[in-house]
Scaffold this motif. Structure first.
Motif, mmCIF file in Angstrom:
data_model
loop_
_atom_site.group_PDB
_atom_site.id
_atom_site.type_symbol
_atom_site.label_atom_id
_atom_site.label_comp_id
_atom_site.label_asym_id
_atom_site.label_seq_id
_atom_site.Cartn_x
_atom_site.Cartn_y
_atom_site.Cartn_z
ATOM 1 N N LEU A 197 -1.507 8.015 -7.776
ATOM 2 C CA LEU A 197 -1.262 8.985 -6.706
ATOM 3 C C LEU A 197 -0.401 10.121 -7.250
ATOM 4 N N SER A 198 -0.597 11.312 -6.728
ATOM 5 C CA SER A 198 0.214 12.446 -7.196
ATOM 6 C C SER A 198 1.666 12.332 -6.740
ATOM 7 N N ARG A 199 1.885 11.629 -5.629
ATOM 8 C CA ARG A 199 3.239 11.372 -5.122
ATOM 9 C C ARG A 199 3.157 10.163 -4.202
ATOM 10 N N ARG B 197 -3.803 10.263 0.620
ATOM 11 C CA ARG B 197 -4.469 9.224 -0.184
ATOM 12 C C ARG B 197 -3.572 8.001 -0.300
ATOM 13 N N SER B 198 -4.196 6.836 -0.538
ATOM 14 C CA SER B 198 -3.419 5.595 -0.650
ATOM 15 C C SER B 198 -3.797 4.842 -1.922
ATOM 16 N N TYR B 199 -2.911 3.944 -2.308
ATOM 17 C CA TYR B 199 -3.146 3.076 -3.461
ATOM 18 C C TYR B 199 -2.643 1.685 -3.093
ATOM 19 N N GLU B 200 -3.522 0.699 -3.195
ATOM 20 C CA GLU B 200 -3.190 -0.683 -2.874
ATOM 21 C C GLU B 200 -2.788 -1.413 -4.156
ATOM 22 N N ILE C 198 0.869 -1.186 0.000
ATOM 23 C CA ILE C 198 0.000 0.000 0.000
ATOM 24 C C ILE C 198 0.902 1.232 0.000
ATOM 25 N N PHE C 199 0.707 2.087 -0.984
ATOM 26 C CA PHE C 199 1.469 3.330 -1.109
ATOM 27 C C PHE C 199 0.626 4.482 -0.576
ATOM 28 N N PHE C 200 1.305 5.437 0.074
ATOM 29 C CA PHE C 200 0.632 6.616 0.624
ATOM 30 C C PHE C 200 1.288 7.868 0.060
ATOM 31 N N GLU C 201 0.473 8.897 -0.186
ATOM 32 C CA GLU C 201 1.007 10.136 -0.752
ATOM 33 C C GLU C 201 1.995 10.822 0.186
#
Length: 176
Positions: free
Chosen positions: A31-33, A16-19, A6-9
């Motif tokens: 994600l923007s970063r 925001r996060s992206y799994e 899981i990535f976090f901005e």
């Protein structure tokens, strides 16, 4: 393959996060970063550039709240690749020169110093026959690392922006 990251901005798992459960060539499309991450299962190679390029680092299960200090990336993670689980033997042939020329040695285990153990002044190509490996620029598994999947690598200098890059140790990616 089973893995989850899981990535976090923002740092410390904020924003925001992206799994992700598979390879992702462009995290910026989600994600923007990306300034922190958590590996919930599996192993992932992360890159500081899109499309699996640039500096790379292996992440195992755990939390990376501010990985800039931990893994040495100047900027954020831009792409990632899941490392498949390999069961069975490991085998790689290393060559002194590009295009599989010069001295050749076959590896089935980790090697902490290619120069000391095989008396090779340089290693410029390899053929990964079985398993997944990490190649390091310095002895004792230190310095920049590079992920190798099964296949032929005719010119290892292509991995680096530095023409004088040498590869001095290699390690198998195992379950432990």
């Amino acid at each position: 393959m089973s893995g989850k990251i899981i990535f976090f901005e923002d740092r410390n798992f904020q924003g925001r996060s992206y799994e992700c459960i598979s390879d992702c060539s462009e995290i910026a499309s989600h994600l923007s970063r990306c300034n922190s991450c958590r590996v919930e299962s599996g192993k992932f190679m992360v890159y500081d550039q899109p499309n699996y390029t640039g500096q790379q680092y292996l992440l195992t299960r755990g939390e990376y709240p501010e990985y800039q200090n931990t893994i040495g990336f100047n900027d954020c993670i831009k792409s990632c690749r899941i490392i498949p689980v390999h069961q069975g033997p490991f085998k790689m042939r290393i060559y002194e020169r590009a295009n599989f020329e010069g001295q050749m040695h076959e590896l089935t285990d980790d090697c902490d110093s290619i120069q000391d153990n095989y008396h090779m002044p340089d290693m410029q190509s390899c053929n990964v026959i079985e398993g997944y490996w990490l190649m390091f620029e310095l002895p004792n598994f230190e310095g920049r690392m590079f992920y190798l999947r099964p296949g032929e690598y005719r010119n290892l200098q292509e991995f680096s922006r530095d023409d004088d890059m040498k590869f001095n140790s290699t390690r198998r990616i195992t379950e432990s």
